[in-house]
Design a protein around this motif. Structure first.
Motif, PDB file in Angstrom:
ATOM      1  N   HIS A   2       0.812  -1.210   0.000  1.00  0.00           N
ATOM      2  CA  HIS A   2       0.000   0.000   0.000  1.00  0.00           C
ATOM      3  C   HIS A   2       0.853   1.271   0.000  1.00  0.00           C
ATOM      4  O   HIS A   2       1.974   1.286   0.478  1.00  0.00           O
ATOM      5  N   ALA A   3       0.255   2.318  -0.593  1.00  0.00           N
ATOM      6  CA  ALA A   3       0.860   3.650  -0.637  1.00  0.00           C
ATOM      7  C   ALA A   3      -0.281   4.655  -0.648  1.00  0.00           C
ATOM      8  O   ALA A   3      -1.374   4.369  -1.160  1.00  0.00           O
ATOM      9  N   PHE A   4      -0.033   5.838  -0.077  1.00  0.00           N
ATOM     10  CA  PHE A   4      -1.042   6.901  -0.009  1.00  0.00           C
ATOM     11  C   PHE A   4      -0.441   8.190  -0.540  1.00  0.00           C
ATOM     12  O   PHE A   4       0.715   8.505  -0.247  1.00  0.00           O
ATOM     13  N   ARG A   5      -1.239   8.959  -1.280  1.00  0.00           N
ATOM     14  CA  ARG A   5      -0.777  10.239  -1.825  1.00  0.00           C
ATOM     15  C   ARG A   5      -1.881  11.281  -1.705  1.00  0.00           C
ATOM     16  O   ARG A   5      -3.034  11.016  -2.022  1.00  0.00           O
ATOM     17  N   CYS A   6      -1.504  12.462  -1.252  1.00  0.00           N
ATOM     18  CA  CYS A   6      -2.416  13.598  -1.151  1.00  0.00           C
ATOM     19  C   CYS A   6      -2.559  14.240  -2.527  1.00  0.00           C
ATOM     20  O   CYS A   6      -1.565  14.435  -3.228  1.00  0.00           O
ATOM     21  N   GLN A   7      -3.779  14.606  -2.913  1.00  0.00           N
ATOM     22  CA  GLN A   7      -3.999  15.279  -4.196  1.00  0.00           C
ATOM     23  C   GLN A   7      -3.950  16.798  -4.073  1.00  0.00           C
ATOM     24  O   GLN A   7      -3.516  17.472  -4.988  1.00  0.00           O
ATOM     25  N   ARG A   8      -4.457  17.350  -2.973  1.00  0.00           N
ATOM     26  CA  ARG A   8      -4.435  18.803  -2.780  1.00  0.00           C
ATOM     27  C   ARG A   8      -4.564  19.098  -1.286  1.00  0.00           C
ATOM     28  O   ARG A   8      -5.085  18.295  -0.536  1.00  0.00           O
ATOM     29  N   ASP A   9      -4.064  20.220  -0.875  1.00  0.00           N
ATOM     30  CA  ASP A   9      -4.123  20.651   0.533  1.00  0.00           C
ATOM     31  C   ASP A   9      -3.556  19.591   1.463  1.00  0.00           C
ATOM     32  O   ASP A   9      -2.386  19.350   1.449  1.00  0.00           O
ATOM     33  N   ALA A  10      -4.408  18.966   2.268  1.00  0.00           N
ATOM     34  CA  ALA A  10      -3.932  17.970   3.234  1.00  0.00           C
ATOM     35  C   ALA A  10      -4.855  16.757   3.249  1.00  0.00           C
ATOM     36  O   ALA A  10      -6.071  16.883   3.101  1.00  0.00           O
ATOM     37  N   LEU A  11      -4.259  15.589   3.411  1.00  0.00           N
ATOM     38  CA  LEU A  11      -4.968  14.323   3.537  1.00  0.00           C
ATOM     39  C   LEU A  11      -4.695  13.803   4.936  1.00  0.00           C
ATOM     40  O   LEU A  11      -3.539  13.578   5.303  1.00  0.00           O
ATOM     41  N   GLU A  12      -5.742  13.655   5.740  1.00  0.00           N
ATOM     42  CA  GLU A  12      -5.582  13.226   7.129  1.00  0.00           C
ATOM     43  C   GLU A  12      -6.059  11.781   7.272  1.00  0.00           C
ATOM     44  O   GLU A  12      -7.214  11.470   7.022  1.00  0.00           O
ATOM     45  N   LEU A  13      -5.121  10.925   7.672  1.00  0.00           N
ATOM     46  CA  LEU A  13      -5.399   9.500   7.817  1.00  0.00           C
ATOM     47  C   LEU A  13      -5.244   9.077   9.270  1.00  0.00           C
ATOM     48  O   LEU A  13      -4.392   9.603   9.994  1.00  0.00           O
ATOM     49  N   ARG A  14      -6.062   8.119   9.674  1.00  0.00           N
ATOM     50  CA  ARG A  14      -5.914   7.463  10.980  1.00  0.00           C
ATOM     51  C   ARG A  14      -5.642   5.993  10.685  1.00  0.00           C
ATOM     52  O   ARG A  14      -6.323   5.381   9.859  1.00  0.00           O
ATOM     53  N   HIS A  15      -4.638   5.441  11.354  1.00  0.00           N
ATOM     54  CA  HIS A  15      -4.270   4.038  11.134  1.00  0.00           C
ATOM     55  C   HIS A  15      -4.358   3.259  12.440  1.00  0.00           C
ATOM     56  O   HIS A  15      -4.188   3.819  13.524  1.00  0.00           O
ATOM     57  N   TRP A  16      -4.574   1.983  12.309  1.00  0.00           N
ATOM     58  CA  TRP A  16      -4.410   1.053  13.421  1.00  0.00           C
ATOM     59  C   TRP A  16      -3.780  -0.204  12.845  1.00  0.00           C
ATOM     60  O   TRP A  16      -4.271  -0.763  11.850  1.00  0.00           O
ATOM     61  N   HIS A  17      -2.656  -0.623  13.414  1.00  0.00           N
ATOM     62  CA  HIS A  17      -1.952  -1.826  13.006  1.00  0.00           C
ATOM     63  C   HIS A  17      -2.072  -2.865  14.111  1.00  0.00           C
ATOM     64  O   HIS A  17      -2.037  -2.509  15.293  1.00  0.00           O
ATOM     65  N   TRP A  18      -2.185  -4.135  13.736  1.00  0.00           N
ATOM     66  CA  TRP A  18      -2.220  -5.187  14.737  1.00  0.00           C
ATOM     67  C   TRP A  18      -1.400  -6.367  14.250  1.00  0.00           C
ATOM     68  O   TRP A  18      -1.389  -6.617  13.038  1.00  0.00           O
ATOM     69  N   PRO A  19      -0.676  -7.038  15.108  1.00  0.00           N
ATOM     70  CA  PRO A  19      -0.463  -6.716  16.515  1.00  0.00           C
ATOM     71  C   PRO A  19       0.455  -5.497  16.677  1.00  0.00           C
ATOM     72  O   PRO A  19       1.432  -5.337  15.952  1.00  0.00           O
ATOM     73  N   GLN A  20       0.100  -4.655  17.618  1.00  0.00           N
ATOM     74  CA  GLN A  20       0.827  -3.411  17.872  1.00  0.00           C
ATOM     75  C   GLN A  20       2.285  -3.645  18.238  1.00  0.00           C
ATOM     76  O   GLN A  20       3.129  -2.794  17.983  1.00  0.00           O
ATOM     77  N   SER A  21       2.588  -4.780  18.830  1.00  0.00           N
ATOM     78  CA  SER A  21       3.968  -5.050  19.255  1.00  0.00           C
ATOM     79  C   SER A  21       4.950  -5.072  18.076  1.00  0.00           C
ATOM     80  O   SER A  21       6.155  -4.933  18.275  1.00  0.00           O
ATOM     81  N   LEU A  22       4.440  -5.203  16.852  1.00  0.00           N
ATOM     82  CA  LEU A  22       5.309  -5.254  15.675  1.00  0.00           C
ATOM     83  C   LEU A  22       5.374  -3.934  14.913  1.00  0.00           C
ATOM     84  O   LEU A  22       6.003  -3.850  13.859  1.00  0.00           O
ATOM     85  N   LEU A  23       4.748  -2.897  15.448  1.00  0.00           N
ATOM     86  CA  LEU A  23       4.630  -1.626  14.733  1.00  0.00           C
ATOM     87  C   LEU A  23       5.983  -1.061  14.288  1.00  0.00           C
ATOM     88  O   LEU A  23       6.097  -0.510  13.203  1.00  0.00           O
ATOM     89  N   GLN A  24       7.000  -1.203  15.092  1.00  0.00           N
ATOM     90  CA  GLN A  24       8.306  -0.624  14.760  1.00  0.00           C
ATOM     91  C   GLN A  24       9.181  -1.549  13.917  1.00  0.00           C
ATOM     92  O   GLN A  24      10.210  -1.114  13.399  1.00  0.00           O
ATOM     93  N   THR A  25       8.787  -2.803  13.740  1.00  0.00           N
ATOM     94  CA  THR A  25       9.668  -3.745  13.047  1.00  0.00           C
ATOM     95  C   THR A  25       9.074  -4.350  11.780  1.00  0.00           C
ATOM     96  O   THR A  25       9.824  -4.814  10.919  1.00  0.00           O
ATOM     97  N   ASP A  26       7.766  -4.379  11.631  1.00  0.00           N
ATOM     98  CA  ASP A  26       7.143  -5.060  10.490  1.00  0.00           C
ATOM     99  C   ASP A  26       6.668  -4.047   9.442  1.00  0.00           C
ATOM    100  O   ASP A  26       5.492  -3.958   9.121  1.00  0.00           O
ATOM    101  N   ARG A  27       7.614  -3.273   8.916  1.00  0.00           N
ATOM    102  CA  ARG A  27       7.309  -2.311   7.848  1.00  0.00           C
ATOM    103  C   ARG A  27       8.455  -2.362   6.845  1.00  0.00           C
ATOM    104  O   ARG A  27       9.586  -2.018   7.160  1.00  0.00           O
ATOM    105  N   ILE A  28       8.132  -2.814   5.642  1.00  0.00           N
ATOM    106  CA  ILE A  28       9.135  -2.942   4.593  1.00  0.00           C
ATOM    107  C   ILE A  28       8.806  -1.939   3.496  1.00  0.00           C
ATOM    108  O   ILE A  28       7.686  -1.943   2.964  1.00  0.00           O
ATOM    109  N   VAL A  29       9.754  -1.059   3.187  1.00  0.00           N
ATOM    110  CA  VAL A  29       9.580  -0.104   2.091  1.00  0.00           C
ATOM    111  C   VAL A  29      10.030  -0.795   0.805  1.00  0.00           C
ATOM    112  O   VAL A  29      11.194  -1.155   0.667  1.00  0.00           O
TER     113      VAL A  29
END
Length: 117
Positions: free
Chosen positions: A79-106
């Motif tokens: 997944h990827a997100f892009r703003c088209q104009r002004d500002a795009l405000e997103l709220r996210h929730w990832h689970w399990p939270q314990s992996l939030l800092q380690t399970d993200r591959i660019v």
């Protein structure tokens, strides 16, 4: 794999408050913000469009983003997100939270998202 839902006007502030209470900070994108293509191998993700418009690439599919859109993404959903104009405000929730800092591959640092046809 992902599923898209539309949240009613009445429920939007409720859902925003619920996601805020879960602790992940809002993500506010502008037209100058980076838009990498990322994937989580173990975590699932919920993303709610709180305000603004934009584009997303979800599992290889281009999707327009509008306030009230809610996306549920399974692990391995690129997944990827892009703003088209002004500002795009997103709220996210990832689970399990314990992996939030380690399970993200660019996968791609600057992913080009084209508007759906």
């Amino acid at each position: 794999m992902f599923q898209a839902l539309k949240v009613s006007d009445e429920m939007r502030p409720v859902l925003t408050a619920m996601l805020d209470a879960l602790g992940e900070p809002p993500q506010v994108l502008t037209t100058d913000s980076p838009h990498p293509l990322v994937v989580h191998r173990i975590m699932g993700q919920i993303t709610f469009v709180a305000a603004g418009t934009g584009l997303a690439s979800l599992a290889g599919q281009a999707v327009e983003l509008n306030p009230g859109d809610l996306f549920i993404m399974s692990p391995n959903c690129e997944h990827a997100f892009r703003c088209q104009r002004d500002a795009l405000e997103l709220r996210h929730w990832h689970w399990p939270q314990s992996l939030l800092q380690t399970d993200r591959i660019v996968l791609v640092e600057a992913f080009d998202i084209e508007a759906p046809r």
